[in-house]
Design a protein around this motif. Structure first.
Motif, PDB file in Angstrom:
ATOM      1  N   PHE A   5     -14.442 -23.388 -10.100  1.00 13.23           N
ATOM      2  CA  PHE A   5     -13.836 -24.623 -10.848  1.00 13.23           C
ATOM      3  C   PHE A   5     -14.877 -25.859 -10.934  1.00 13.23           C
ATOM      4  CE2 PHE A   5     -10.069 -23.053  -8.180  1.00 13.23           C
ATOM      5  CZ  PHE A   5      -9.622 -22.191  -9.206  1.00 13.23           C
ATOM      6  N   THR A   6     -15.993 -25.352 -11.251  1.00 17.87           N
ATOM      7  CA  THR A   6     -16.896 -26.230 -11.488  1.00 17.87           C
ATOM      8  C   THR A   6     -17.250 -26.568 -13.092  1.00 17.87           C
ATOM      9  OG1 THR A   6     -18.794 -24.786 -11.371  1.00 17.87           O
ATOM     10  CG2 THR A   6     -18.111 -25.875  -9.332  1.00 17.87           C
ATOM     11  N   ASP A   7     -16.598 -25.908 -13.988  1.00 19.74           N
ATOM     12  CA  ASP A   7     -16.531 -26.102 -15.412  1.00 19.74           C
ATOM     13  C   ASP A   7     -15.404 -26.364 -15.932  1.00 19.74           C
ATOM     14  OD1 ASP A   7     -18.005 -26.013 -17.580  1.00 19.74           O
ATOM     15  OD2 ASP A   7     -17.882 -24.015 -18.036  1.00 19.74           O
ATOM     16  N   LEU A   8     -14.688 -27.676 -15.643  1.00 21.27           N
ATOM     17  CA  LEU A   8     -13.222 -27.775 -16.087  1.00 21.27           C
ATOM     18  C   LEU A   8     -13.363 -28.870 -17.159  1.00 21.27           C
ATOM     19  CD1 LEU A   8     -11.643 -28.110 -12.483  1.00 21.27           C
ATOM     20  CD2 LEU A   8     -11.210 -26.139 -14.082  1.00 21.27           C
ATOM     21  N   VAL A   9     -12.113 -29.070 -18.000  1.00 22.45           N
ATOM     22  CA  VAL A   9     -12.185 -30.183 -18.898  1.00 22.45           C
ATOM     23  C   VAL A   9     -10.927 -30.894 -18.631  1.00 22.45           C
ATOM     24  CG1 VAL A   9     -11.670 -30.591 -21.487  1.00 22.45           C
ATOM     25  CG2 VAL A   9     -13.339 -29.041 -20.647  1.00 22.45           C
ATOM     26  N   ALA A  10     -10.904 -32.167 -18.584  1.00 20.70           N
ATOM     27  CA  ALA A  10      -9.678 -32.997 -18.663  1.00 20.70           C
ATOM     28  C   ALA A  10      -9.147 -32.979 -19.762  1.00 20.70           C
ATOM     29  CB  ALA A  10     -10.138 -34.416 -17.767  1.00 20.70           C
ATOM     30  N   ALA A  11      -7.956 -32.481 -20.180  1.00 19.07           N
ATOM     31  CA  ALA A  11      -7.499 -32.434 -21.347  1.00 19.07           C
ATOM     32  C   ALA A  11      -6.235 -33.295 -21.536  1.00 19.07           C
ATOM     33  CB  ALA A  11      -6.844 -31.209 -21.610  1.00 19.07           C
ATOM     34  N   LEU A  12      -6.258 -34.007 -22.849  1.00 22.61           N
ATOM     35  CA  LEU A  12      -5.265 -35.029 -22.895  1.00 22.61           C
ATOM     36  C   LEU A  12      -4.451 -34.607 -23.940  1.00 22.61           C
ATOM     37  CD1 LEU A  12      -6.614 -38.504 -22.055  1.00 22.61           C
ATOM     38  CD2 LEU A  12      -5.018 -37.112 -20.743  1.00 22.61           C
ATOM     39  N   ASP A  13      -3.033 -34.892 -24.266  1.00 20.43           N
ATOM     40  CA  ASP A  13      -2.331 -34.151 -25.214  1.00 20.43           C
ATOM     41  C   ASP A  13      -1.260 -35.397 -25.558  1.00 20.43           C
ATOM     42  OD1 ASP A  13      -0.596 -33.050 -27.363  1.00 20.43           O
ATOM     43  OD2 ASP A  13       0.297 -31.608 -25.962  1.00 20.43           O
ATOM     44  N   ILE A  14      -1.497 -35.840 -26.495  1.00 18.06           N
ATOM     45  CA  ILE A  14      -1.048 -37.325 -26.971  1.00 18.06           C
ATOM     46  C   ILE A  14       0.041 -37.467 -28.147  1.00 18.06           C
ATOM     47  CG2 ILE A  14      -1.331 -40.104 -27.312  1.00 18.06           C
ATOM     48  CD1 ILE A  14      -3.725 -39.705 -25.695  1.00 18.06           C
ATOM     49  N   GLY A  15       1.435 -37.641 -27.985  1.00 19.43           N
ATOM     50  CA  GLY A  15       2.285 -37.542 -29.067  1.00 19.43           C
ATOM     51  C   GLY A  15       3.201 -38.559 -28.664  1.00 19.43           C
ATOM     52  N   GLY A  16       4.454 -38.764 -29.686  1.00 24.70           N
ATOM     53  CA  GLY A  16       5.210 -40.017 -29.679  1.00 24.70           C
ATOM     54  C   GLY A  16       6.181 -39.790 -28.676  1.00 24.70           C
ATOM     55  N   THR A  17       6.282 -38.526 -28.000  1.00 24.28           N
ATOM     56  CA  THR A  17       7.322 -38.322 -27.095  1.00 24.28           C
ATOM     57  C   THR A  17       6.844 -38.568 -25.707  1.00 24.28           C
ATOM     58  OG1 THR A  17       8.766 -37.213 -28.636  1.00 24.28           O
ATOM     59  CG2 THR A  17       9.058 -36.885 -26.046  1.00 24.28           C
ATOM     60  N   LEU A  63      -9.844 -31.086  -7.585  1.00 25.16           N
ATOM     61  CA  LEU A  63     -10.608 -30.348  -8.717  1.00 25.16           C
ATOM     62  C   LEU A  63     -11.261 -31.189  -9.761  1.00 25.16           C
ATOM     63  CD1 LEU A  63      -8.032 -27.512  -9.357  1.00 25.16           C
ATOM     64  CD2 LEU A  63     -10.253 -27.296  -7.984  1.00 25.16           C
ATOM     65  N   TRP A  64     -11.009 -32.583  -9.960  1.00 26.89           N
ATOM     66  CA  TRP A  64     -11.410 -33.573 -10.817  1.00 26.89           C
ATOM     67  C   TRP A  64     -13.017 -33.513 -10.647  1.00 26.89           C
ATOM     68  CZ3 TRP A  64      -9.780 -36.522 -14.784  1.00 26.89           C
ATOM     69  CH2 TRP A  64     -10.666 -37.421 -15.410  1.00 26.89           C
ATOM     70  N   ALA A  65     -13.652 -33.243  -9.509  1.00 26.97           N
ATOM     71  CA  ALA A  65     -15.151 -33.337  -9.437  1.00 26.97           C
ATOM     72  C   ALA A  65     -15.621 -32.287 -10.222  1.00 26.97           C
ATOM     73  CB  ALA A  65     -15.249 -33.036  -8.106  1.00 26.97           C
ATOM     74  N   GLY A  66     -14.748 -31.232 -10.631  1.00 29.33           N
ATOM     75  CA  GLY A  66     -15.375 -30.190 -11.604  1.00 29.33           C
ATOM     76  C   GLY A  66     -15.297 -30.544 -12.957  1.00 29.33           C
ATOM     77  N   ALA A  67     -14.661 -31.766 -13.461  1.00 32.24           N
ATOM     78  CA  ALA A  67     -14.314 -31.851 -14.810  1.00 32.24           C
ATOM     79  C   ALA A  67     -15.716 -32.637 -15.330  1.00 32.24           C
ATOM     80  CB  ALA A  67     -13.456 -32.932 -15.094  1.00 32.24           C
ATOM     81  N   ARG A  68     -16.335 -31.971 -16.482  1.00 27.26           N
ATOM     82  CA  ARG A  68     -17.382 -32.182 -17.362  1.00 27.26           C
ATOM     83  C   ARG A  68     -17.102 -32.992 -18.565  1.00 27.26           C
ATOM     84  NH1 ARG A  68     -19.230 -29.019 -21.453  1.00 27.26           N
ATOM     85  NH2 ARG A  68     -18.350 -26.798 -21.492  1.00 27.26           N
ATOM     86  N   ALA A  69     -16.082 -33.043 -18.771  1.00 28.82           N
ATOM     87  CA  ALA A  69     -15.690 -33.513 -20.097  1.00 28.82           C
ATOM     88  C   ALA A  69     -14.298 -33.819 -20.236  1.00 28.82           C
ATOM     89  CB  ALA A  69     -16.378 -32.818 -21.286  1.00 28.82           C
ATOM     90  N   VAL A  70     -13.968 -34.808 -21.180  1.00 30.18           N
ATOM     91  CA  VAL A  70     -12.347 -35.073 -21.578  1.00 30.18           C
ATOM     92  C   VAL A  70     -12.200 -34.545 -22.971  1.00 30.18           C
ATOM     93  CG1 VAL A  70     -10.501 -36.761 -21.793  1.00 30.18           C
ATOM     94  CG2 VAL A  70     -12.336 -36.998 -19.898  1.00 30.18           C
ATOM     95  N   GLY A  71     -11.342 -33.748 -23.125  1.00 30.40           N
ATOM     96  CA  GLY A  71     -10.728 -33.373 -24.610  1.00 30.40           C
ATOM     97  C   GLY A  71      -9.403 -34.062 -24.948  1.00 30.40           C
TER      98      GLY A  71
END
Length: 313
Positions: A5-17, A63-71
């Motif tokens: 788990f050292t190659d993770l992305v923090a993903a955000l999905d942003i919508g109106g709801t 697991l956040w320590a494995g995040a290398r970027a935010v999408g």
């Protein structure tokens, strides 16, 4: 922590709801998830506060320590080149500097922004119905009609992150005025609210529950109601015209259709495939396939991660 788990992305999905977040690995698997309702009627800082709460919850995971970027996949319009968003249904965000604001709370991790249609496309190309295709168009047919492109095996978001926005191709030159300012756009005909609007205008009558949504129109069409069938056939023709135009321009091999309206199943897909046969006549587009999306409600998160992992900048 395990190297798994050292190659993770923090993903955000942003919508109106809703505003959803997740830690996603390089196989598309979601490990940790957080969600808040979008305070869409409140000011810019209130909406950003909900984003920050989602990020803060993700950060409580080891697991956040494995995040290398935010999408980030966001409802649009977006401007990826400027890092700003102006979601139609989030009144407080107009030219909002989302990339900079997220970057300020993630300890310097790189942040990548794409539109929600592009995020869905990344998910379907990476893990879904467009997997294995080098040239694909993916559509989200819901409250609006959005989309994205894969060309030559790579996600093609365009300079501002909006390439493939099929909903605003004009298919009726003298058609109804669209909120975008043009006329006869695919979205003005084929989105869920416009399918329902057309059915009601043509004197379709809902059942005892008074439901006038596109889902209710789809149920009526499946039961044989001729007005409901006609509304879906009109939407299918608009989608087919937009898909054929896109395929003729950039030679996609497959069109993947997702979103709430796609839940109508063959009520939509049967007339869509029939109409596509009428519009896609040139030899290099006749073999174009149209299939339902596979990724479902996780497409936004998986696609926001995929936009980073598949197309690093």
């Amino acid at each position: 922590m395990s190297s798994e788990f050292t190659d993770l992305v923090a993903a955000l999905d942003i919508g109106g709801t809703k505003i959803a977040g997740a830690l996603v690995d390089d196989t598309g698997r979601i490990h940790v998830k957080a969600q808040r309702a979008t305070p869409a009627q409140e000011d810019a800082d209130a909406v950003m506060g909900a984003v920050e709460e989602v990020i803060a919850e993700l950060r409580t995971s080891p697991l956040w320590a494995g995040a290398r970027a935010v999408g980030i996949g966001s409802a649009g319009p977006v401007d990826a080149s400027a890092g700003t968003v102006s979601p139609v249904n989030v009144l407080g965000w107009r030219g909002f500097p989302l990339v900079a604001r997220v970057g300020a709370v993630v300890d310097g991790l790189p942040v990548r922004l794409v539109g929600d249609g592009v995020a869905m496309t990344a998910a379907e190309h990476w893990q879904g119905a467009a997997r294995g295709y080098d040239n694909a168009l993916c559509l989200v047919v819901s409250t609006g009609v959005g989309g994205g492109l894969v060309l030559n095996g790579r996600l093609h978001p365009g300079p501002t992150g909006n390439a493939g926005h099929i909903g605003h191709i004009s298919v009726e030159l003298a058609g109804d005025l669209c909120p975008c300012g043009s006329r006869g756009c695919v979205e003005r005909i084929a989105s869920g609210p416009n399918i329902a609007r057309r059915a009601v205008e043509q004197e379709w009558r809902p059942g005892p529950d008074g439901d006038t949504t596109a889902a209710a129109v789809a149920a009526a069409a499946a039961a044989g109601d001729p007005v409901a069938i006609a509304s879906f056939e009109r939407a299918a023709r608009a989608l087919a015209a937009g898909i054929a135009a896109t395929a003729t321009l950039v030679e996609v091999e497959i069109a993947v259709v997702g979103g709430g309206v796609a839940g109508a199943g063959e009520v939509l897909f049967t007339p869509l495939r029939r109409a596509l046969g009428e519009y896609a006549k040139l030899s290099f587009v006749r073999g174009l396939r149209v299939v339902p999306a596979r990724m479902g409600t996780e497409a936004g998160l998986v696609g926001a991660a995929g936009a980073v992992l598949l197309d690093p900048r």
